[in-house]
Each structure stands twice: as C-alpha cells, then as structure tokens.
Design a protein around this motif. Structure first.
Motif, PDB file in Angstrom:
ATOM      1  N   LEU A 107      75.979 -53.210  56.817  1.00  0.00           N
ATOM      2  CA  LEU A 107      74.656 -52.952  56.253  1.00  0.00           C
ATOM      3  C   LEU A 107      74.202 -51.536  56.599  1.00  0.00           C
ATOM      4  O   LEU A 107      74.427 -51.062  57.727  1.00  0.00           O
ATOM      5  N   PHE A 108      73.516 -50.909  55.654  1.00  0.00           N
ATOM      6  CA  PHE A 108      73.054 -49.538  55.882  1.00  0.00           C
ATOM      7  C   PHE A 108      72.117 -49.469  57.097  1.00  0.00           C
ATOM      8  O   PHE A 108      72.155 -48.518  57.863  1.00  0.00           O
ATOM      9  N   CYS A 109      71.306 -50.521  57.269  1.00  0.00           N
ATOM     10  CA  CYS A 109      70.351 -50.482  58.394  1.00  0.00           C
ATOM     11  C   CYS A 109      71.070 -50.484  59.740  1.00  0.00           C
ATOM     12  O   CYS A 109      70.503 -50.091  60.752  1.00  0.00           O
ATOM     13  N   ASP A 110      72.318 -50.924  59.759  1.00  0.00           N
ATOM     14  CA  ASP A 110      73.082 -50.943  61.016  1.00  0.00           C
ATOM     15  C   ASP A 110      73.983 -49.714  61.183  1.00  0.00           C
ATOM     16  O   ASP A 110      74.672 -49.583  62.196  1.00  0.00           O
ATOM     17  N   LEU A 111      74.000 -48.844  60.165  1.00  0.00           N
ATOM     18  CA  LEU A 111      74.915 -47.690  60.194  1.00  0.00           C
ATOM     19  C   LEU A 111      74.421 -46.665  61.210  1.00  0.00           C
ATOM     20  O   LEU A 111      73.291 -46.199  61.120  1.00  0.00           O
ATOM     21  N   CYS A 112      75.267 -46.341  62.186  1.00  0.00           N
ATOM     22  CA  CYS A 112      74.818 -45.378  63.191  1.00  0.00           C
ATOM     23  C   CYS A 112      75.290 -43.971  62.814  1.00  0.00           C
ATOM     24  O   CYS A 112      76.201 -43.798  61.995  1.00  0.00           O
ATOM     25  N   GLU A 113      74.658 -42.970  63.422  1.00  0.00           N
ATOM     26  CA  GLU A 113      74.912 -41.574  63.071  1.00  0.00           C
ATOM     27  C   GLU A 113      76.374 -41.218  63.293  1.00  0.00           C
ATOM     28  O   GLU A 113      76.983 -40.500  62.503  1.00  0.00           O
ATOM     29  N   SER A 114      76.973 -41.747  64.367  1.00  0.00           N
ATOM     30  CA  SER A 114      78.370 -41.369  64.653  1.00  0.00           C
ATOM     31  C   SER A 114      79.316 -41.918  63.581  1.00  0.00           C
ATOM     32  O   SER A 114      80.288 -41.261  63.207  1.00  0.00           O
ATOM     33  N   ASP A 115      79.018 -43.121  63.045  1.00  0.00           N
ATOM     34  CA  ASP A 115      79.868 -43.660  61.967  1.00  0.00           C
ATOM     35  C   ASP A 115      79.702 -42.839  60.688  1.00  0.00           C
ATOM     36  O   ASP A 115      80.669 -42.559  59.983  1.00  0.00           O
ATOM     37  N   VAL A 162      77.565 -47.629  52.052  1.00  0.00           N
ATOM     38  CA  VAL A 162      76.744 -46.488  51.618  1.00  0.00           C
ATOM     39  C   VAL A 162      77.376 -45.169  52.044  1.00  0.00           C
ATOM     40  O   VAL A 162      77.496 -44.231  51.244  1.00  0.00           O
ATOM     41  N   ALA A 163      77.802 -45.075  53.304  1.00  0.00           N
ATOM     42  CA  ALA A 163      78.381 -43.808  53.776  1.00  0.00           C
ATOM     43  C   ALA A 163      79.659 -43.490  53.004  1.00  0.00           C
ATOM     44  O   ALA A 163      79.870 -42.358  52.567  1.00  0.00           O
ATOM     45  N   TYR A 164      80.499 -44.494  52.843  1.00  0.00           N
ATOM     46  CA  TYR A 164      81.761 -44.282  52.117  1.00  0.00           C
ATOM     47  C   TYR A 164      81.470 -43.862  50.670  1.00  0.00           C
ATOM     48  O   TYR A 164      82.039 -42.886  50.167  1.00  0.00           O
ATOM     49  N   SER A 165      80.574 -44.592  49.999  1.00  0.00           N
ATOM     50  CA  SER A 165      80.253 -44.270  48.601  1.00  0.00           C
ATOM     51  C   SER A 165      79.684 -42.855  48.493  1.00  0.00           C
ATOM     52  O   SER A 165      80.057 -42.089  47.593  1.00  0.00           O
ATOM     53  N   ALA A 166      78.778 -42.502  49.421  1.00  0.00           N
ATOM     54  CA  ALA A 166      78.170 -41.162  49.388  1.00  0.00           C
ATOM     55  C   ALA A 166      79.227 -40.089  49.630  1.00  0.00           C
ATOM     56  O   ALA A 166      79.219 -39.029  48.994  1.00  0.00           O
ATOM     57  N   SER A 167      80.162 -40.358  50.536  1.00  0.00           N
ATOM     58  CA  SER A 167      81.198 -39.351  50.829  1.00  0.00           C
ATOM     59  C   SER A 167      82.104 -39.149  49.609  1.00  0.00           C
ATOM     60  O   SER A 167      82.515 -38.030  49.309  1.00  0.00           O
ATOM     61  N   LYS A 168      82.396 -40.228  48.897  1.00  0.00           N
ATOM     62  CA  LYS A 168      83.278 -40.103  47.733  1.00  0.00           C
ATOM     63  C   LYS A 168      82.534 -39.464  46.554  1.00  0.00           C
ATOM     64  O   LYS A 168      83.134 -38.748  45.744  1.00  0.00           O
ATOM     65  N   ALA A 169      81.216 -39.714  46.459  1.00  0.00           N
ATOM     66  CA  ALA A 169      80.419 -39.013  45.441  1.00  0.00           C
ATOM     67  C   ALA A 169      80.422 -37.513  45.732  1.00  0.00           C
ATOM     68  O   ALA A 169      80.475 -36.685  44.819  1.00  0.00           O
ATOM     69  N   ALA A 170      80.403 -37.155  47.017  1.00  0.00           N
ATOM     70  CA  ALA A 170      80.469 -35.740  47.397  1.00  0.00           C
ATOM     71  C   ALA A 170      81.797 -35.130  46.942  1.00  0.00           C
ATOM     72  O   ALA A 170      81.838 -33.986  46.477  1.00  0.00           O
TER      73      ALA A 170
END
Ligand code: NDP
Length: 256
Positions: A107-115, A162-170
């Motif tokens: 979940l995005f709410c559990d995503l920490c900055e280091s991940d 979310v992080a993975y999707s955002a990184s691939k959109a980048a």
C-alpha cells in the motif's frame, strides 16, 4: 568490481550490445537472443554471479562472444568502469538495452522513503547512469540504438505498486525526450512496455493472482521472456531504422 568471461567467433549480425541485468529473466533471454543473432554480448548483473557466469560460459562454449560484468547500475563509478571496459575491448557499443529493474508491492500509505529511493535508484537513475556513459560513443559515430525496458504499469498504473509504476512512467518520459535530443545525431531511443512476463519478478504472486492476470490478457496467458527479447532484437535492427521515441507494448493484449 566486475568479472569477465570471453570467447570469440565470426559474428553474423556483428553488433556490440550492452544489456543491463542480463543474469536472469527478461535480460537473460535478451542476452541469448542477441547472441544467437551473432552479436557480441556484454551484460551486467548485481548479485546473481553463478547465473551470469553460466550464461556467459554457455555462449562462449557455443562459439559466441559473451562478457559478464558485476556492476550495480545505481553506482556511477561501477557503470563508468564497465562501459570503459566494453569500449576498450569491443571498440564500440551499437546497442544499449536498459533492462535492470526491481519491483516491490504494498500500500502507498506504507511505502517508506528508503523503498521509494531504492526503486528510483535502480529503475530510473540506473537508466540515466548507463545511458550517459554509453551515448557519447554513439553520438560520435552518429549511430546507435537505445532500448529501455519500462512496463505496462508505467502506462496505466498498478494499485499497490505506486513507486514502481511512477518509476516506469519516468522511463517512458526519458525515452521520448532523449529520442528528440539524440535523433539529429542518428541515435534511436525506444521503449518496450512488457505486460505480465514469467520471471522471478512475479515470485510474490500466487497461482490465483497469476491466473487472474492471465484472464485479463486478450491472449489468455502470461508472456515469456523470449517474447520481449524478440522485440528488442527487432527494435535494434535495420528493420526499425525509422522508429524512434516509441513506446511498444508487448503485453498480449493486457487491458490499457
Ligand atoms: P528479474 O527480477 O527476473 O531480473 C532482474 C534483473 O535485473 C536481474 O538480472 C538482476 O541482476 C538485475 N538487477 C537488479 N538490480 C540491479 C542493479 N542494481 N544493478 C544491476 N543489475 C540489477 O526481473 P525481470 O526479468 O522480470 O525484469 C526485467 C525488466 O523488465 C525490469 O526492468 C522490469 O521492471 C521489467 N518488467 C518486467 C515485467 C514482468 O512481468 N516480469 C513486466 C514489465 C516490466 P541480479 O540478479 O544479478 O541482481
């Protein structure tokens, strides 16, 4: 920092290819595909030393040229060392395939900055590091092909990734912008967005998840790494000489 295994043969396709993350999954299939096409293949890995060395040995035994480098794409110094080694041994790099990537779900709410940072370091900064280290040679020679492996999730977004999707959109934005910048120098930059492909990356998914994903796909199945490798080979070759800045979905008809 890196290890080398090398052999020699007559080259059919004759191109020098650098593939990141060639030890497993899609990258491994790309290494095999380009080698079978007669290319000199250089590939890196981060942890999977045995897999990388056995792949290089397999290619060398069958008469091809394969060099495996231990190189973390997030580390600029290691990247520059690896690309310098490729350029001094092979003389040039004709094709770069930025394939190395990592994913994580939650979940995005559990995503920490280091991940978040870890995913962007590998999936985005890694592409930046390796591309910048390689493109000078391509621009000087006014030819070359760069292929980035993004993801269907970079196009449509995945819940709990979310992080993975955002990184691939980048990576998709990176591809389109760099294609415009390097087009006048004769260097093509394209992107493949795979759908669901059977590799270790799906390791966290159960049988029910996998069959649900297959059902969402028009072809009613999950893809194989070789099906991405074939498209990478096409995009790097003469048949794709007027293709640049494109995002090519290889997803079996996964809903967009
Ligand atoms: P795998 O987990 O099977 O393989 C990942 C590869 O990347 C390994 O060779 C690994 O090397 C390498 N790698 C990871 N981190 C680094 C790093 N820091 N430096 C160098 N190499 C690294 O993944 P896939 O084959 O499935 O994925 C390949 C690409 O395809 C990724 O970019 C992924 O995002 C993308 N993709 C995959 C999909 C799928 O369904 N499988 C769908 C859409 C896109 P090592 O083991 O040595 O550490």
């Amino acid at each position: 920092m890196y290890e080398i295994r090398q052999g020699s043969s007559g080259l059919m396709f004759g191109k020098v290819v650098l593939i990141t993350g060639g030890s497993r999954g899609i990258g491994r299939a790309i290494v095999r595909k380009f080698s079978q096409a007669g290319c000199s293949v250089h590939f890196c890995y981060k942890n999977s030393e045995n897999e990388a060395n056995s792949l290089a040995s397999e290619i060398v035994r069958s008469g091809g040229v394969a060099v495996a480098y231990r190189c973390d794409v997030t580390d600029r110094e290691q990247v520059e060392r690896m690309t310098g080694e490729v350029l001094s041994s092979a003389g040039q790099i004709d094709v770069l395939i930025n394939n190395a990537g990592i994913a994580s779900a939650g979940l995005f709410c559990d995503l920490c900055e280091s991940d978040w940072n870890r995913i962007f370091d590998v999936n985005v900064k890694g592409v930046f590091n390796v591309t910048q280290a390689v493109m000078g040679d391509m621009v000087r020679r006014k030819q070359g092909s760069i292929i980035n492996i993004a993801s269907v999730w970079g196009e449509v977004g995945a819940s709990c990734e979310v992080a993975y999707s955002a990184s691939k959109a980048a990576v998709i934005g990176f591809t389109k912008a760099l294609a415009k910048e390097l087009g006048p120098s004769g260097v093509r930059v394209n992107c493949i967005t795979p759908g669901v492909i059977e590799t270790d990356m799906l390791g966290g998914l159960g049988v029910a998840d996998l069959s649900a994903l297959a059902e969402m796909t028009a072809l009613c199945r999950i893809g194989q790494p070789d099906e991405i490798a074939s498209v990478a080979l096409f995009l790097s070759g003469e048949g794709a000489s007027f293709i640049t800045g494109q995002v090519l979905g290889v997803n079996g008809g996964f809903p967009l």
